[in-house]
Write an enzyme that holds these catalytic residues in place. Structure first.
Site, short mmCIF file in Angstrom:
data_model
loop_
_atom_site.label_atom_id
_atom_site.label_comp_id
_atom_site.label_asym_id
_atom_site.label_seq_id
_atom_site.Cartn_x
_atom_site.Cartn_y
_atom_site.Cartn_z
CE1 TYR A 35 -3.91 -2.17 0.45
CE2 TYR A 35 -2.74 -3.12 2.33
CZ TYR A 35 -3.78 -3.16 1.42
OH TYR A 35 -4.71 -4.17 1.49
CG HIS A 40 -7.11 4.36 0.22
ND1 HIS A 40 -8.02 5.40 0.21
CD2 HIS A 40 -7.67 3.38 0.99
CE1 HIS A 40 -9.09 5.06 0.92
NE2 HIS A 40 -8.90 3.86 1.41
CG ASN A 86 -12.21 -0.26 6.18
OD1 ASN A 86 -11.82 0.67 5.48
ND2 ASN A 86 -12.76 -1.33 5.68
CG ASP A 111 -7.88 8.69 -0.20
OD1 ASP A 111 -7.80 8.41 1.01
OD2 ASP A 111 -8.60 8.04 -0.98
CG ASN A 132 -14.84 2.43 3.93
OD1 ASN A 132 -16.03 2.74 3.99
ND2 ASN A 132 -14.39 1.53 3.06
#
Length: 207
Positions: A35, A40, A86, A111, A132
């Site tokens: 990631y 994100h 989340n 973002d 989220n």
């Protein structure tokens, strides 16, 4: 008798001096090598840039990685939650409580698909916009009234490809422009602590 006068003066300074104001700057993202360079994770990237420029390093602690530095009498606590996006609210609430920081002094960096690439939008409250991370923060804090700094990642994806786009890496054109955007983002973070939310919004929204 001079020593009595000196003692009195020292005590006066101690009693009258105010504690350093603290600000919690939260960069949202997901942990894990896959990631690191995704759209994100722009929140992580921005607080990384701020820390690098301040000459401080992150330390892995409870519910995240934290770095701290002071600027002109303000203490900035940079947080990268390690709860995954989340569940970001859990880390935010823990560090707010631990450091006794009011929600007005928290800035969440995230973002935003609804803004063109690199566009900046700073607000003192608002909806989660389908994000989220913001959704969980609102749930845990039981309020949508906390400052947030949205960084546009645009919505240049085809139908059904939103997840791949958000979790995808920046294209070459975007990468070339990110350094300049990081510089502006660092200015925003420090302006938030030094000049306040309203002045920062007036100076940087849409910039």
């Amino acid at each position: 008798m001079n020593w009595i006068k000196n003692l009195f003066n020292r005590n006066n300074i101690s009693e009258n001096s105010e504690p350093m104001k603290k600000y919690l700057i939260v960069g949202l993202g997901n942990i894990g090598a896959e990631y690191v360079n995704t759209r994100h994770n722009i929140g992580f990237k921005i607080v990384d840039y701020v820390a690098d420029n301040a000459g401080v390093s992150f330390e892995t602690v409870k519910l995240g990685a934290v770095a701290q530095y002071s600027v002109k009498g303000r203490k900035l606590i940079l947080l990268k939650p390690n709860t995954y996006m989340n569940l970001s609210g859990k880390a935010v609430k823990y560090w707010m409580d631990k450091e006794n920081i009011a929600k007005e002094n928290v800035l969440v960096i995230t973002d935003d698909l609804n803004l063109a690439f690199g566009t900046i939008r700073i607000k003192g409250k608002g909806t989660d916009g389908g994000h989220n991370g913001l959704k969980n923060i609102q749930l845990i804090l039981n309020t949508s009234e906390y400052p947030r700094f949205r960084f546009g990642i645009s919505d240049e994806f085809k139908k059904g490809q939103q997840v791949d786009y958000v979790l995808g890496e920046w294209n070459e054109e975007e990468k070339a422009k990110l350094t300049e955007r990081y510089k502006v983002a660092r200015e925003i973070v420090e302006s938030f602590a030094l000049a306040g939310l309203n002045e920062t919004m007036n100076s940087y929204n849409g910039k």
